[in-house]
Design an enzyme around this catalytic site. Structure first.
Site, PDB file in Angstrom:
ATOM      1  N   HIS A  56      22.364 149.882  27.576  1.00 21.72           N
ATOM      2  CA  HIS A  56      21.593 150.992  27.006  1.00 21.72           C
ATOM      3  C   HIS A  56      20.959 150.610  25.667  1.00 21.72           C
ATOM      4  O   HIS A  56      20.538 151.490  24.922  1.00 21.72           O
ATOM      5  CB  HIS A  56      22.502 152.201  26.786  1.00 21.72           C
ATOM      6  CG  HIS A  56      23.217 152.663  28.016  1.00 21.72           C
ATOM      7  ND1 HIS A  56      22.546 153.106  29.125  1.00 21.72           N
ATOM      8  CD2 HIS A  56      24.536 152.747  28.311  1.00 21.72           C
ATOM      9  CE1 HIS A  56      23.425 153.450  30.069  1.00 21.72           C
ATOM     10  NE2 HIS A  56      24.636 153.230  29.604  1.00 21.72           N
ATOM     11  N   HIS A 219      22.255 155.662  34.160  1.00 17.88           N
ATOM     12  CA  HIS A 219      22.790 154.525  34.920  1.00 17.88           C
ATOM     13  C   HIS A 219      22.145 154.464  36.298  1.00 17.88           C
ATOM     14  O   HIS A 219      22.633 153.789  37.190  1.00 17.88           O
ATOM     15  CB  HIS A 219      24.298 154.660  35.096  1.00 17.88           C
ATOM     16  CG  HIS A 219      25.027 154.986  33.851  1.00 17.88           C
ATOM     17  ND1 HIS A 219      25.290 156.280  33.449  1.00 17.88           N
ATOM     18  CD2 HIS A 219      25.535 154.188  32.889  1.00 17.88           C
ATOM     19  CE1 HIS A 219      25.935 156.250  32.307  1.00 17.88           C
ATOM     20  NE2 HIS A 219      26.092 155.009  31.942  1.00 17.88           N
TER      21      HIS A 219
END
Lengths: 333, 333
Positions: A56, A219
């Site tokens: 991330h 995700h």
């Protein structure tokens, strides 16, 4: 799979070596995969800990530094760090005023931060409180969560609470503030393409060339629905409408508007999206007073964007503007 | 083609509207597609102008502000702005000390900045000097250039010369400094994938799933050669070796190392590349003292990276560290 790496199994470890070389202002415990402000613990200040899976970037390690987080635990790609890691970090950033865990709402993270708090309290009497961030309006439960996912709000929460911690506010005050900022935030994202997790080597999901996914998770978890590829104008509406339907954003000192790139979307497109989002807010009588446009909470090489809106009160606005010095956000110092 | 846009013909114009909404510290002339510091011209200071095609964001507009550029002209995607635009910008940032054009070496840009300087001088007596940046060691001439292309060095040149302009240095001194920083810099890039220009809608070039292009340009211009997809370790060597073969980087105050993402490459991979690059420099006795890792000079949605190295003297190092407040680079204010 085309990526810049050596053995996929070493990606996170080798990337952390790069972070260490590029950022002498951080201290890295490679064995435990913890990144600290070099001067942690800061005496008398509440320590702020966050973290989660890798992939991330710049979240999470890009937000360590004066005015924001004291440490971050890094997991494998899209995988929660473990309780021992978090407990070790917790103990090491306690400057005597306790530690606040800022937890993105994913089942593994919540459970592990919980166990870490117990471990740290048992071992060293460190006082720990936790606030779970759950701003994503797309789905009520998901593949990885009970309740709503934590996504874009973390930037506002971590920045604002980080500034308040620098002012010497207490652990309870900071936990209250974190909850207030989280409660004032709503987010929703979309994907043009899937991401590819290096260890797997193939796209996480198939998205046909003429479809997009609205309400995607960071995700690649499924969103609300797939729709035909359409204009930025219509996509903005599909993201902003559910956000505005979920909370009142009028009044206060206006809003912070965050248009986040999911990893592979050019800034040229993100600013065009910002224009669409801000126009919709104008129409709804909502006043953007601060903004952020760019890749801050990414999902590896996913193309797409996430819109996050936070209603600011005057305390939050002042704290947002306060100096910060991290790799990902920096001003005033 | 999957992109966040409305009509591809309006992409740049609508993106500039978003920049205007998100950055009240800029002033935008939409008709002429010029972005200014809101307080330009700054009286007594040399005005710094750059610009070029769109699609490289945050370059160029992300580097406007105190401590860096005064204005930028935006062209269509991968297309030079026109002389009239540049002449208008030149006149409007002249605070009485002249204007320096910082020109990325592409044939259209060089020619157009040249004509703009003549136009501005004829119309308003504005004194103009120009420095052409040409740091890319990959090719001697290219599809878009006579001589070497300008790529990563621009960040160091624009930051360092911007700080020196704030100190009140003269036009000639700044032009000399810009040449010195450019001469001290070398770069080389690579692509894992092509980019897709929105107006065309298909990838600029075909790159098979098992090949990469070494020495690629920032518009997808051909590089030195195609090679089979290999490890980050070997890719780093293919970029660093030609850079070190071209110039001596030892001594001085050490080097600034810039690992730039081409647009679609995750930061997790870029930091891994930084680790590889820095290890190679260590071996060569070259000392990285400042670094930058992230997407700063992009090529739309291309995956890949560019390595740029600048040898710093003590003047350059101090100027690099001086305060800067732009959307793309910010510290100290």
């Amino acid at each position: 799979m085309k990526k810049l790496l050596n053995d996929p199994a070493d990606l996170v470890a080798e990337s952390l070596r790069g972070v260490e070389r590029a950022h002498p202002e951080l201290r890295i415990d490679h064995e435990n995969r913890i990144l600290y402000r070099a001067d942690a613990p800061v005496s008398g200040k509440v320590g702020l800990l966050s973290g989660g899976g890798s992939g991330h970037e710049p979240a999470h390690a890009g937000f360590i530094g004066p005015g924001m987080l004291d440490a971050v635990c890094a997991g494998e790609v899209f995988t929660s760090p473990v309780p021992d890691q978090m407990a070790e970090a917790t103990k090491n950033i306690d400057g005597g005023a306790g530690v606040l865990h800022l937890v993105w709402n994913y089942t593994g993270d919540v459970m592990n931060f919980d166990m870490a708090a117990e471990l740290a309290a048992a071992e060293t009497d460190t006082e720990v409180q936790a606030v779970v961030m759950n701003d994503d309006v797309a789905v009520e439960d998901s593949l990885f969560t009970a309740g709503r996912r934590g996504t874009g709000a973390a930037i506002a929460v971590e920045k604002i609470v980080g500034a308040a911690a620098d002012q010497g506010r207490s652990l309870s005050e900071l936990a209250d503030l974190a909850r207030r900022v989280n409660d004032s935030s709503r987010s929703m994202g979309m994907a043009l393409t899937s991401c590819t997790v290096p260890a797997k080597g193939t796209p996480t999901f198939d998205l046909p060339e003429d479809e997009i996914e609205i309400g995607i998770g960071i995700h690649g978890e499924p969103g609300r629905r797939r729709v035909p590829l359409t204009s930025a104008h219509e996509i903005a509406q599909m993201l902003v409408d559910p956000i505005l339907a979920d909370r009142d954003f009028t009044g206060g000192e206006g809003v912070f508007v965050f248009v986040n790139g999911m990893g592979a979307t050019p800034q040229l497109e993100l600013y065009l999206m910002y224009n669409e989002v801000a126009a919709l807010l104008d129409k709804a009588g909502i006043v953007p007073v601060r903004s952020l446009v760019g890749p801050y909470v990414t999902s590896l090489d996913m193309a797409g964007c996430l819109v996050s809106i936070t209603r600011l009160d005057d305390d939050m606005l002042r704290l947002w503007d306060a100096p910060v010095a991290t790799a990902g956000l920096r001003w005033g110092m």
